[in-house]
Write an enzyme that holds these catalytic residues in place. Structure first.
Site, short mmCIF file in Angstrom:
data_model
loop_
_atom_site.label_atom_id
_atom_site.label_comp_id
_atom_site.label_asym_id
_atom_site.label_seq_id
_atom_site.Cartn_x
_atom_site.Cartn_y
_atom_site.Cartn_z
CE LYS A 299 -10.83 0.39 10.95
NZ LYS A 299 -10.20 1.05 9.83
CG ASP B 138 -7.25 -5.20 6.28
OD1 ASP B 138 -6.72 -5.18 7.42
OD2 ASP B 138 -7.85 -4.23 5.79
CG ASN C 105 -0.18 -0.12 2.50
OD1 ASN C 105 0.58 0.77 2.85
ND2 ASN C 105 -0.37 -1.23 3.22
CE LYS D 16 -8.82 -3.15 14.17
NZ LYS D 16 -7.85 -3.20 13.09
CG PHE E 263 -2.46 5.71 13.38
CD1 PHE E 263 -1.63 5.51 14.48
CD2 PHE E 263 -2.41 6.93 12.72
CE1 PHE E 263 -0.77 6.51 14.92
CE2 PHE E 263 -1.55 7.94 13.15
CZ PHE E 263 -0.74 7.72 14.24
CB ILE F 258 -0.87 -6.93 14.58
CG1 ILE F 258 -0.44 -7.70 13.34
CG2 ILE F 258 0.21 -6.96 15.64
CD1 ILE F 258 0.67 -7.03 12.54
O1 PMT Z 1 3.25 5.95 6.51
P1 PMT Z 1 2.68 7.29 6.03
O2 PMT Z 1 2.86 7.47 4.54
O3 PMT Z 1 3.21 8.44 6.84
O4 PMT Z 1 1.10 7.25 6.24
C1 PMT Z 1 0.57 7.23 7.53
C2 PMT Z 1 -0.66 6.32 7.63
C3 PMT Z 1 -1.78 6.85 6.77
C4 PMT Z 1 -0.29 4.90 7.19
C5 PMT Z 1 -1.07 6.30 9.15
O5 PMT Z 1 -1.41 7.61 9.54
C6 PMT Z 1 -2.25 5.37 9.40
O6 PMT Z 1 -3.40 5.74 9.30
N1 PMT Z 1 -1.94 4.08 9.76
C7 PMT Z 1 -2.93 3.02 9.90
C8 PMT Z 1 -3.31 2.50 8.55
C9 PMT Z 1 -4.27 1.33 8.64
O7 PMT Z 1 -3.89 0.24 8.36
O8 PMT Z 1 -5.43 1.62 9.12
P2 PMT Z 1 -6.64 0.53 9.34
O9 PMT Z 1 -7.80 1.38 9.62
O10 PMT Z 1 -6.68 -0.39 8.18
O11 PMT Z 1 -6.17 -0.28 10.61
C10 PMT Z 1 -6.54 0.12 11.92
C11 PMT Z 1 -5.45 -0.22 12.91
O12 PMT Z 1 -5.30 -1.65 12.98
C12 PMT Z 1 -4.09 0.32 12.56
O13 PMT Z 1 -3.47 0.76 13.76
C13 PMT Z 1 -3.35 -0.86 11.96
O14 PMT Z 1 -1.94 -0.79 12.22
C14 PMT Z 1 -3.98 -2.04 12.72
N2 PMT Z 1 -4.03 -3.29 11.93
C15 PMT Z 1 -4.77 -3.36 10.80
C16 PMT Z 1 -4.84 -4.57 10.12
C17 PMT Z 1 -4.13 -5.69 10.61
N3 PMT Z 1 -4.15 -6.86 9.98
N4 PMT Z 1 -3.40 -5.57 11.73
C18 PMT Z 1 -3.33 -4.39 12.40
O15 PMT Z 1 -2.65 -4.29 13.42
#
Ligand code: PMT
Length: 410
Positions: free
Chosen positions: A339, A281, A211, A343, A325, A309
């Site tokens: 979330k 994901d 991504n 989580k 995040f 995670i």
């Molecule tokens: O790296 P940059 O270019 O500076 O960009 C920053 C960012 C946009 C990546 C950052 O600000 C951000 O939003 N990070 C989280 C991105 C994300 O995966 O969001 P999500 O809404 O899909 O996931 C929610 C949370 O679950 C996140 O903390 C993610 O790390 C965690 N997660 C998600 C999926 C997974 N399989 N395991 C996880 O731990």
């Protein structure tokens, strides 16, 4: 906000080759939220153009006392009054001498005479000039008047000599300034683990799914955690083009499964976990051992779900403070809060990645931070470093006191 946020630092730049280092210092101070007003001596302008400092500080740079841009104020008095701190870096023997004698014949020296703010001096000069009794005596005079010196380092000097006289590094000057304003210790004793970047899910030896995450957000958090005095900072990162921040233990990973192992095996050793990484994901159900051949008109790739995670951390955590995040393109608050609860995070940072200046790749972000009661803070567009700083401050305020945590090394 950060300890430097809203502080005005008047930076005096004198004529020496080390003037270029003052540009890095200006950049660091500005990034940390300080207002930096630069005064250059005429000799300094021979080394670095005022435009460099103007661009980095986003303020007019003063060189000539009589170049009054704003008729409503007397510039050197206005600058002197506005300063929370005056730093001269690099300071030449000439400026140190003038300050000791109370002379005011240019913009910098008149401002120094007029200011009531603390004055710090970071000398840079030839080793013999530095050792000269007249210079040493002037420094002693200034010390006795409360001027603070940031000692020059030893090493190869631009004049060819080796010895004492090299300007302290911008990082060291910055850290000293930050400490003065009360930062640099808020995360003392804390072990912090940050994830950054996007994961890479292999299809075959030459292809993968990933991504747009650049890692900038997570790296900024790790760097700010070091600045705030964290005892240990671990940065678990997917592949990025960024260099490892100083003082951070870097754990490079590729896939979501690698990231999971790296994070979960370190969970018990950390007080604060911040998951800024963009974790895939889904991953391909099978990774082809050889490069896949173009045989059919269409190809269906079967994907299987990766472990979440953050959700696992939420289930396993004991005393850890956990920040997730949420990268969203619609209904930010609703999705972020969902979330946070699902989580079991303590805070969640929602970024609407469809908004200008927010989310992936850029140097800025626009975030809304939530806890279990709802919105904690909405931060307007600002550098990822400032976002990181504020987030860590919120965490530091909310984490259990160190004396009340058990099992995590100090
Ligand atoms: O790296 P940059 O270019 O500076 O960009 C920053 C960012 C946009 C990546 C950052 O600000 C951000 O939003 N990070 C989280 C991105 C994300 O995966 O969001 P999500 O809404 O899909 O996931 C929610 C949370 O679950 C996140 O903390 C993610 O790390 C965690 N997660 C998600 C999926 C997974 N399989 N395991 C996880 O731990």
């Amino acid at each position: 906000m950060g300890d430097l946020y809203g502080k005005t630092i008047v930076l005096g730049v004198c004529g020496g080759i080390a003037a270029y280092k003052a540009a890095a210092l200006t950049s660091k101070l500005t990034q940390a939220g300080a207002t930096v007003r630069v005064i250059m001596t005429k000799s300094a302008v021979q080394f670095v153009a005022p435009l460099t400092f103007q661009t980095l500080s986003r303020h007019h740079v003063f060189v000539d006392t009589f170049d009054e841009k704003d008729a409503s104020v007397v510039s050197h008095i206005n600058l002197a009054d506005s300063a929370d701190l005056v730093v001269i870096a690099p300071a030449t023997a000439n400026t140190i001498g003038k300050l000791a004698l109370g002379l005011g014949d240019d913009m910098l020296s008149t401002t120094l005479l007029a200011t009531m703010a603390p004055v710090w001096v970071a000398p840079a000069m030839n080793v013999h000039m530095y050792a000269n009794p007249a210079v040493q005596q002037n420094m002693q005079t200034l010390r006795s008047r409360g001027v603070r010196f940031i000692e020059p380092g030893e090493g190869q000097l631009a004049c060819g000599y080796v010895g004492k006289g090299r300007l302290a590094e911008p990082e060291e000057i910055f850290a000293t300034i930050e400490q003065y304003f009360g930062g640099g210790s808020r995360l003392k004793g804390r072990h912090v683990l940050v994830t950054a970047g996007g994961t890479v899910e292999r299809i075959d030896p030459v292809r993968y799914i990933t991504n747009d995450s650049s890692g900038k957000m997570g790296y900024a958090i790790a760097e700010e955690a070091v600045r705030m005095g964290a005892t240990h900072v671990t940065l678990v990162t997917g592949p990025t083009a960024l260099s490892a921040p100083a003082g951070v233990e870097l754990i490079p990973v590729k896939s979501a499964l690698d990231m999971r192992d790296a994070v979960l095996s370190r969970l018990a050793a950390n007080h604060l976990i911040i998951k800024a990484a963009a974790v895939a994901d889904y991953r391909p159900a099978a990774v082809a051992e050889q490069k896949m051949k173009k045989k059919t008109e269409s190809l269906t790739l079967e994907l299987v779900k990766n472990p979440d995670i953050l959700q696992e951390i939420g289930t396993l955590k004991t005393e850890q403070f956990v920040i997730g995040f949420a990268a969203e393109t619609e209904r930010l608050d609703e999705h972020a809060l969902d979330k946070l609860k699902r989580k079991n995070c303590d805070l969640i940072v929602g970024n609407d990645v469809s908004q200008d200046g927010a989310g992936f790749s850029g140097d800025t972000n626009v975030v809304r931070i939530f806890d279990h009661n709802g919105l904690v803070e909405a931060l307007p567009i600002q550098s990822k470093h400032l976002v990181a700083r504020r987030l860590l401050e919120l965490a530091a305020e909310r984490m259990p006191r160190l004396a009340h945590t058990t099992g995590i090394p100090s």
